[in-house]
Design an enzyme around this catalytic site. Structure first.
Site, PDB file in Angstrom:
ATOM      1  N   ASP A  31       1.018  -1.139  -0.057  1.00 57.37           N
ATOM      2  CA  ASP A  31      -0.209   0.080  -0.029  1.00 57.37           C
ATOM      3  C   ASP A  31       0.785   1.369  -0.168  1.00 57.37           C
ATOM      4  O   ASP A  31       1.955   1.335   0.531  1.00 57.37           O
ATOM      5  CB  ASP A  31      -0.767  -0.075   1.404  1.00 57.37           C
ATOM      6  CG  ASP A  31      -1.963   0.932   1.105  1.00 57.37           C
ATOM      7  OD1 ASP A  31      -2.383   1.513  -0.023  1.00 57.37           O
ATOM      8  OD2 ASP A  31      -2.736   1.131   2.243  1.00 57.37           O
ATOM      9  N   HIS A  48       3.159   3.151  -8.754  1.00 51.29           N
ATOM     10  CA  HIS A  48       2.869   1.887  -8.751  1.00 51.29           C
ATOM     11  C   HIS A  48       4.207   1.129  -9.511  1.00 51.29           C
ATOM     12  O   HIS A  48       4.667   0.122  -8.930  1.00 51.29           O
ATOM     13  CB  HIS A  48       1.815   1.447  -9.818  1.00 51.29           C
ATOM     14  CG  HIS A  48       0.519   1.896  -9.018  1.00 51.29           C
ATOM     15  ND1 HIS A  48       0.232   1.679  -7.789  1.00 51.29           N
ATOM     16  CD2 HIS A  48      -0.523   2.853  -9.687  1.00 51.29           C
ATOM     17  CE1 HIS A  48      -1.146   2.029  -7.441  1.00 51.29           C
ATOM     18  NE2 HIS A  48      -1.448   2.730  -8.415  1.00 51.29           N
ATOM     19  N   LEU A 142      11.691 -19.926  -3.198  1.00 49.17           N
ATOM     20  CA  LEU A 142      10.566 -19.071  -2.614  1.00 49.17           C
ATOM     21  C   LEU A 142       9.468 -19.244  -3.601  1.00 49.17           C
ATOM     22  O   LEU A 142       9.472 -19.258  -4.902  1.00 49.17           O
ATOM     23  CB  LEU A 142      10.913 -17.498  -2.488  1.00 49.17           C
ATOM     24  CG  LEU A 142       9.659 -16.840  -2.139  1.00 49.17           C
ATOM     25  CD1 LEU A 142       9.570 -16.455  -0.553  1.00 49.17           C
ATOM     26  CD2 LEU A 142       9.619 -15.496  -3.163  1.00 49.17           C
TER      27      LEU A 142
HETATM   28  C1  FPP Z   1      -1.946   0.007  -3.472  1.00 44.66           C
HETATM   29  O1  FPP Z   1      -1.533   1.442  -3.602  1.00 44.66           O
HETATM   30  C2  FPP Z   1      -1.463  -0.666  -4.316  1.00 44.66           C
HETATM   31  C3  FPP Z   1      -2.000  -1.219  -5.494  1.00 44.66           C
HETATM   32  C4  FPP Z   1      -3.433  -1.093  -5.639  1.00 44.66           C
HETATM   33  C5  FPP Z   1      -1.398  -1.902  -6.348  1.00 44.66           C
HETATM   34  C6  FPP Z   1      -0.165  -2.377  -6.074  1.00 44.66           C
HETATM   35  C7  FPP Z   1       0.747  -2.638  -7.400  1.00 44.66           C
HETATM   36  C8  FPP Z   1       2.000  -2.732  -7.353  1.00 44.66           C
HETATM   37  C9  FPP Z   1       2.933  -2.823  -6.186  1.00 44.66           C
HETATM   38  C10 FPP Z   1       2.461  -2.866  -8.893  1.00 44.66           C
HETATM   39  C11 FPP Z   1       3.273  -4.294  -9.079  1.00 44.66           C
HETATM   40  C12 FPP Z   1       2.303  -5.153  -8.873  1.00 44.66           C
HETATM   41  C13 FPP Z   1       2.627  -6.518  -9.242  1.00 44.66           C
HETATM   42  C14 FPP Z   1       1.847  -7.608  -8.840  1.00 44.66           C
HETATM   43  C15 FPP Z   1       3.744  -7.014 -10.079  1.00 44.66           C
HETATM   44  P1  FPP Z   1      -2.542   2.661  -3.740  1.00 44.66           P
HETATM   45  O2  FPP Z   1      -2.577   2.818  -4.917  1.00 44.66           O
HETATM   46  O3  FPP Z   1      -3.913   2.406  -2.831  1.00 44.66           O
HETATM   47  O4  FPP Z   1      -1.711   3.793  -2.845  1.00 44.66           O
HETATM   48  P2  FPP Z   1      -2.627   5.071  -1.884  1.00 44.66           P
HETATM   49  O5  FPP Z   1      -3.276   4.293  -0.798  1.00 44.66           O
HETATM   50  O6  FPP Z   1      -1.363   5.923  -1.524  1.00 44.66           O
HETATM   51  O7  FPP Z   1      -3.284   5.734  -2.944  1.00 44.66           O
END
Ligand code: FPP
Length: 254
Positions: A31, A48, A142
């Site tokens: 997150d 991201h 893993l």
């Molecule tokens: C939450 O942050 C994150 C996500 C919804 C996506 C997570 C994705 C990645 C880390 C990209 C790579 C993924 C893979 C599986 C290769 P948020 O957007 O909710 O952040 P915020 O709460 O600060 O807005």
């Protein structure tokens, strides 16, 4: 036995981990990518992307210390509610992540599995996922479980439907349905219960992640946003886990 695995910089304080008490199954809610980007005046997508780069490092770090399964939340069943542009950029990023990193992870003996309603993704992504699973299926290091189009409630409902159909077909009796039976029929059947859940970025909720599997997990939170998470942060989380007393509803051993 204490195994020194990492020197903390810059204080050079050492984090020591007990080699026999490494959590077998660790889950992470990655997150804070959006907030990380916002703090830097960047578009959310850059957060991201930075998060995907961090994941690479954490997979190798987790493998190094002997974690057997790492399950990460990449895209939830609720994330479809985000603006279309963010959804399609996230899908692109997942594709890119796999295409760019699969051989590196394969070289490191990492096995990749996907959990979630994969049939709900584009055919192109489904094919890439199938290739990644097939290439790495015999690896013995893993296991990285990527949760894509995953929701804990969705997983439980899908499993219940399959069980109900088996009862209707006469291949399963009501008495066959036990906790172990359910555990071994979820997407996560191979690794089951989570030992340690890590959630960065100051949110303290489960967000529909691994609802069944987290029943007795230890939770560890950090204020860091996911793109700032490092191998050292992972070691801190594991060290904290090793100080927890897990009673599973029982009493402390004398
Ligand atoms: C939450 O942050 C994150 C996500 C919804 C996506 C997570 C994705 C990645 C880390 C990209 C790579 C993924 C893979 C599986 C290769 P948020 O957007 O909710 O952040 P915020 O709460 O600060 O807005």
């Amino acid at each position: 036995m204490l195994k020194t695995l990492f020197k903390r910089k810059p204080s050079s304080e050492t984090i020591s981990l007990e080699a026999q008490n490494i959590p077998r199954h660790v889950a992470i809610i990655m997150d804070g990518n959006g907030r990380w980007a916002k703090q830097r005046g960047l578009p959310r997508f850059m957060g991201h992307r930075a998060g995907a780069d961090v994941l690479k490092q954490i997979v190798l770090g987790a493998d190094e210390i002997g974690i057997k399964a790492l399950t990460v939340y990449g895209f939830s069943t609720e994330n479809w509610k985000r603006p279309e542009q963010e959804v399609s950029l996230l899908m692109e990023l997942i594709k890119e992540y796999l295409q760019k990193n699969i051989s590196h992870m394969h070289e490191h003996n990492v096995r990749i599995r996907f959990i979630g309603y994969i049939q709900g993704l584009s055919q192109e992504l489904q094919d890439i996922i199938a290739d990644a699973e097939s290439l790495t299926k015999n690896n013995t290091g893993l296991t990285l479980q990527l949760a894509i189009n995953y929701g804990g409630r969705d997983e439980i409902v899908r499993t219940m439907r399959i069980m109900a159909q088996s009862v209707v077909d006469g291949t399963l009796t009501i008495d066959d349905i036990t906790e172990d039976y359910v555990t071994s029929h979820l997407f996560t059947k191979e690794f089951g219960d989570v030992d340690l859940l890590i959630r960065p970025s100051r949110d303290y909720r489960i967000s529909n992640f691994l609802l069944w599997q987290l029943a007795y997990a230890e939770f560890w939170f950090t204020d860091l946003h996911w793109p700032d998470f490092t191998k050292e942060t992972l070691l801190e989380a594991v060290a904290a886990y090793q100080h927890r007393e897990r009673r599973f509803g029982g009493l402390q051993e004398e």
